[in-house]
Every structure is written in structure tokens, then in C-alpha cells.
Write a protein that holds these residues in place. Sequence first.
Motif, PDB file in Angstrom:
ATOM      1  N   GLY A  27       0.876  -1.168   0.092  1.00  0.00           N
ATOM      2  CA  GLY A  27       0.009   0.192   0.122  1.00  0.00           C
ATOM      3  C   GLY A  27       0.848   1.267  -0.106  1.00  0.00           C
ATOM      4  N   LEU A  28       2.142   1.044   0.263  1.00  0.00           N
ATOM      5  CA  LEU A  28       2.884   2.398   0.206  1.00  0.00           C
ATOM      6  C   LEU A  28       2.948   3.208  -0.945  1.00  0.00           C
ATOM      7  CD1 LEU A  28       4.777   4.218   2.126  1.00  0.00           C
ATOM      8  CD2 LEU A  28       6.670   2.600   1.374  1.00  0.00           C
ATOM      9  N   LEU A  29       3.290   2.591  -2.027  1.00  0.00           N
ATOM     10  CA  LEU A  29       3.015   3.180  -3.399  1.00  0.00           C
ATOM     11  C   LEU A  29       1.766   3.926  -3.588  1.00  0.00           C
ATOM     12  CD1 LEU A  29       4.805   0.800  -5.992  1.00  0.00           C
ATOM     13  CD2 LEU A  29       5.586   3.110  -5.394  1.00  0.00           C
ATOM     14  N   PHE A  30       0.579   3.177  -3.197  1.00  0.00           N
ATOM     15  CA  PHE A  30      -0.637   3.891  -3.339  1.00  0.00           C
ATOM     16  C   PHE A  30      -0.654   5.249  -2.486  1.00  0.00           C
ATOM     17  CE2 PHE A  30      -5.037   4.598  -1.558  1.00  0.00           C
ATOM     18  CZ  PHE A  30      -5.551   5.117  -2.930  1.00  0.00           C
ATOM     19  N   TRP A  31      -0.377   5.254  -1.172  1.00  0.00           N
ATOM     20  CA  TRP A  31      -0.496   6.495  -0.381  1.00  0.00           C
ATOM     21  C   TRP A  31       0.731   7.314  -0.878  1.00  0.00           C
ATOM     22  CZ3 TRP A  31      -4.219   7.666   1.957  1.00  0.00           C
ATOM     23  CH2 TRP A  31      -5.241   6.591   2.300  1.00  0.00           C
ATOM     24  N   ARG A  32       1.884   6.945  -1.611  1.00  0.00           N
ATOM     25  CA  ARG A  32       2.595   8.008  -2.282  1.00  0.00           C
ATOM     26  C   ARG A  32       2.217   8.386  -3.435  1.00  0.00           C
ATOM     27  NH1 ARG A  32       8.370   8.455  -1.759  1.00  0.00           N
ATOM     28  NH2 ARG A  32       9.371   8.806  -3.647  1.00  0.00           N
ATOM     29  N   ALA A  33       1.444   7.880  -4.328  1.00  0.00           N
ATOM     30  CA  ALA A  33       0.680   8.436  -5.345  1.00  0.00           C
ATOM     31  C   ALA A  33      -0.414   9.558  -4.664  1.00  0.00           C
ATOM     32  CB  ALA A  33      -0.031   7.267  -6.103  1.00  0.00           C
ATOM     33  N   TYR A  38      -2.221  14.900  -4.715  1.00  0.00           N
ATOM     34  CA  TYR A  38      -2.937  16.271  -3.882  1.00  0.00           C
ATOM     35  C   TYR A  38      -1.770  17.195  -3.612  1.00  0.00           C
ATOM     36  CZ  TYR A  38      -7.184  14.120  -2.337  1.00  0.00           C
ATOM     37  OH  TYR A  38      -8.329  13.324  -2.366  1.00  0.00           O
ATOM     38  N   MET A  39      -0.613  16.897  -4.153  1.00  0.00           N
ATOM     39  CA  MET A  39       0.348  18.012  -4.332  1.00  0.00           C
ATOM     40  C   MET A  39       0.337  18.545  -5.881  1.00  0.00           C
ATOM     41  SD  MET A  39       3.479  15.841  -2.134  1.00  0.00           S
ATOM     42  CE  MET A  39       4.749  16.911  -3.080  1.00  0.00           C
ATOM     43  N   ASN A  40      -0.649  18.216  -6.615  1.00  0.00           N
ATOM     44  CA  ASN A  40      -0.625  18.633  -7.777  1.00  0.00           C
ATOM     45  C   ASN A  40       0.359  18.242  -8.935  1.00  0.00           C
ATOM     46  OD1 ASN A  40      -2.498  19.742  -9.811  1.00  0.00           O
ATOM     47  ND2 ASN A  40      -1.464  21.875  -9.697  1.00  0.00           N
ATOM     48  N   GLN A  41       0.711  17.107  -8.853  1.00  0.00           N
ATOM     49  CA  GLN A  41       1.694  16.384  -9.368  1.00  0.00           C
ATOM     50  C   GLN A  41       1.067  15.086 -10.087  1.00  0.00           C
ATOM     51  OE1 GLN A  41       5.711  15.855  -7.499  1.00  0.00           O
ATOM     52  NE2 GLN A  41       5.440  17.782  -6.378  1.00  0.00           N
ATOM     53  N   MET A  42       0.430  15.357 -10.872  1.00  0.00           N
ATOM     54  CA  MET A  42      -0.509  14.191 -11.422  1.00  0.00           C
ATOM     55  C   MET A  42       0.252  13.420 -12.281  1.00  0.00           C
ATOM     56  SD  MET A  42      -3.807  13.399 -11.529  1.00  0.00           S
ATOM     57  CE  MET A  42      -4.902  14.711 -11.386  1.00  0.00           C
ATOM     58  N   PRO A  43       1.115  13.734 -13.311  1.00  0.00           N
ATOM     59  CA  PRO A  43       1.739  12.496 -14.148  1.00  0.00           C
ATOM     60  C   PRO A  43       2.711  11.610 -13.131  1.00  0.00           C
ATOM     61  CG  PRO A  43       2.008  14.823 -15.051  1.00  0.00           C
ATOM     62  CD  PRO A  43       1.535  14.916 -13.960  1.00  0.00           C
ATOM     63  N   GLN A  44       3.262  12.188 -12.201  1.00  0.00           N
ATOM     64  CA  GLN A  44       3.903  11.430 -11.232  1.00  0.00           C
ATOM     65  C   GLN A  44       3.218  10.531 -10.322  1.00  0.00           C
ATOM     66  OE1 GLN A  44       4.318  14.584 -11.420  1.00  0.00           O
ATOM     67  NE2 GLN A  44       6.604  15.348 -11.633  1.00  0.00           N
ATOM     68  N   ALA A  45       1.826  10.932 -10.012  1.00  0.00           N
ATOM     69  CA  ALA A  45       0.900  10.543  -9.095  1.00  0.00           C
ATOM     70  C   ALA A  45       0.473   9.219 -10.018  1.00  0.00           C
ATOM     71  CB  ALA A  45      -0.322  11.364  -8.694  1.00  0.00           C
ATOM     72  N   ILE A  46       0.268   9.289 -11.456  1.00  0.00           N
ATOM     73  CA  ILE A  46      -0.352   8.436 -12.080  1.00  0.00           C
ATOM     74  C   ILE A  46       0.792   7.234 -12.321  1.00  0.00           C
ATOM     75  CG2 ILE A  46      -0.887   7.474 -14.499  1.00  0.00           C
ATOM     76  CD1 ILE A  46      -2.528  10.365 -14.491  1.00  0.00           C
ATOM     77  N   LYS A  47       2.197   7.571 -12.416  1.00  0.00           N
ATOM     78  CA  LYS A  47       3.086   6.539 -12.506  1.00  0.00           C
ATOM     79  C   LYS A  47       3.124   5.853 -11.386  1.00  0.00           C
ATOM     80  CE  LYS A  47       5.965   8.905 -15.656  1.00  0.00           C
ATOM     81  NZ  LYS A  47       7.222  10.034 -15.874  1.00  0.00           N
ATOM     82  N   HIS A  48       3.057   6.498 -10.250  1.00  0.00           N
ATOM     83  CA  HIS A  48       3.399   5.435  -8.849  1.00  0.00           C
ATOM     84  C   HIS A  48       2.004   4.419  -8.564  1.00  0.00           C
ATOM     85  CE1 HIS A  48       6.287   8.141  -7.565  1.00  0.00           C
ATOM     86  NE2 HIS A  48       6.632   7.488  -6.567  1.00  0.00           N
ATOM     87  N   LEU A  49       1.003   5.282  -9.182  1.00  0.00           N
ATOM     88  CA  LEU A  49      -0.184   4.232  -8.839  1.00  0.00           C
ATOM     89  C   LEU A  49      -0.287   3.283 -10.100  1.00  0.00           C
ATOM     90  CD1 LEU A  49      -3.030   3.860  -7.347  1.00  0.00           C
ATOM     91  CD2 LEU A  49      -3.967   5.508  -8.985  1.00  0.00           C
ATOM     92  N   ASN A 105      -9.526  17.728  -3.887  1.00  0.00           N
ATOM     93  CA  ASN A 105      -8.280  18.343  -4.525  1.00  0.00           C
ATOM     94  C   ASN A 105      -8.286  19.532  -4.602  1.00  0.00           C
ATOM     95  OD1 ASN A 105      -5.825  18.421  -5.811  1.00  0.00           O
ATOM     96  ND2 ASN A 105      -6.223  16.444  -7.057  1.00  0.00           N
ATOM     97  N   ARG A 106      -7.874  20.490  -3.446  1.00  0.00           N
ATOM     98  CA  ARG A 106      -7.816  21.836  -3.710  1.00  0.00           C
ATOM     99  C   ARG A 106      -6.604  22.411  -4.584  1.00  0.00           C
ATOM    100  NH1 ARG A 106      -8.235  23.470   2.564  1.00  0.00           N
ATOM    101  NH2 ARG A 106      -7.964  25.523   1.583  1.00  0.00           N
ATOM    102  N   PRO A 107      -5.462  21.884  -4.632  1.00  0.00           N
ATOM    103  CA  PRO A 107      -4.383  22.566  -5.483  1.00  0.00           C
ATOM    104  C   PRO A 107      -4.674  22.510  -7.093  1.00  0.00           C
ATOM    105  CG  PRO A 107      -3.217  21.097  -3.793  1.00  0.00           C
ATOM    106  CD  PRO A 107      -4.917  20.818  -3.847  1.00  0.00           C
ATOM    107  N   PHE A 108      -5.091  21.328  -7.328  1.00  0.00           N
ATOM    108  CA  PHE A 108      -5.720  21.109  -8.676  1.00  0.00           C
ATOM    109  C   PHE A 108      -6.889  21.967  -8.993  1.00  0.00           C
ATOM    110  CE2 PHE A 108      -7.995  18.739 -11.961  1.00  0.00           C
ATOM    111  CZ  PHE A 108      -6.990  18.501 -12.788  1.00  0.00           C
ATOM    112  N   ASN A 109      -7.651  22.122  -8.119  1.00  0.00           N
ATOM    113  CA  ASN A 109      -8.870  23.003  -8.337  1.00  0.00           C
ATOM    114  C   ASN A 109      -8.673  24.447  -8.333  1.00  0.00           C
ATOM    115  OD1 ASN A 109     -10.652  20.480  -8.676  1.00  0.00           O
ATOM    116  ND2 ASN A 109     -11.367  20.549  -6.533  1.00  0.00           N
ATOM    117  N   ALA A 110      -7.675  24.826  -7.628  1.00  0.00           N
ATOM    118  CA  ALA A 110      -7.204  26.157  -7.676  1.00  0.00           C
ATOM    119  C   ALA A 110      -6.846  26.622  -9.306  1.00  0.00           C
ATOM    120  CB  ALA A 110      -5.982  26.369  -6.766  1.00  0.00           C
ATOM    121  N   LYS A 111      -6.127  25.675  -9.697  1.00  0.00           N
ATOM    122  CA  LYS A 111      -5.663  26.032 -11.195  1.00  0.00           C
ATOM    123  C   LYS A 111      -6.727  26.207 -11.920  1.00  0.00           C
ATOM    124  CE  LYS A 111      -0.970  24.396 -11.388  1.00  0.00           C
ATOM    125  NZ  LYS A 111      -0.071  23.574 -12.003  1.00  0.00           N
ATOM    126  N   LEU A 112      -7.852  25.178 -11.626  1.00  0.00           N
ATOM    127  CA  LEU A 112      -9.092  25.102 -12.684  1.00  0.00           C
ATOM    128  C   LEU A 112      -9.893  26.499 -12.427  1.00  0.00           C
ATOM    129  CD1 LEU A 112     -10.157  21.488 -12.231  1.00  0.00           C
ATOM    130  CD2 LEU A 112      -9.163  22.423 -14.170  1.00  0.00           C
TER     131      LEU A 112
END
Length: 129
Positions: A27-33, A38-49, A105-112
Motif C-alpha cells: 500500500g505504500l506506493l498507493f499512499w505515495r501516489a 494532492y500535491m498537484n503532480q498528476m503525471p508522477q502520481a499516475i506513474k506511482h499508481l 483536491n484543492r491545489p488542482f481545483n485552484a488552477k481550474l
Amino acid sequence: IACGIGRYQEAYSLSTSLMRQNSRLQGLLFWRAKCLYYMNQMPQAIKHLQEAMRNDPDNKTYRVEIKKWRALEAQKEAGNSAFKAGNLQEAISEWTACLEVDPSNRPFNAKLYANRGTAYSKLRRHQEA
């Protein structure tokens, strides 16, 4: 725990330390993702997931999350493309729909919100911006 209370950078750093100690921790990779998401690093999050899914291909939670994250990213990019093409109302619609997917997801939504506000301003609809 830190991820659950909004301290994503701290949780991410902790996950780095834990991975050094035991990279196979379930589960560690999931929580890391999730932290990256939530840190608005979507490409890296998807890779980890994706990596978490390779380790646990039957995990339904991972499948649901990656589907949602990819949809969010695709919808945001559709809004960005519409904006660049001058289709401001379409961009507003894409970004508005995207905002409804994950209000937490406040950081992502802030950009939107910023993007949508810019589009409204270009349409001289300043009240809505």
C-alpha cells in the motif's frame, strides 16, 4: 496519517524514508501516489499508481483512482486546448465539469478556478469570474 490531514509533503517525505527501509511495504506506493495527487503532480502520481497496480493487479481501489485521475487530467487538458483555440465557453464547461469530480483536491481545483476565471474575464463576464 499526515496525508489524511493535508500534510502531503510531509507524508511524501515519510514514504520516501519507508521505501528505503522496505520497498515492498503493501500500500505504500498507493499512499505515495495520493500524496503526489494532492500535491498537484498528476503525471508522477499516475506513474506511482500504475506501479502499485502492477504489484496488486486485482486491487479495485487502485483501478477506480487511476481512472478518476486520468479522466481529471484529460478533462483539464480538453479545457486548456479549447482555451488555446479560442473556444472560451467550451473551456469553461470542461473546467467546470472537472471541478465536480474531486472537490477535495484543492491545489488542482485552484488552477481550474484560475483558468476558468481568466476565460470568464476574456468573455467580459467579470461577475462570474
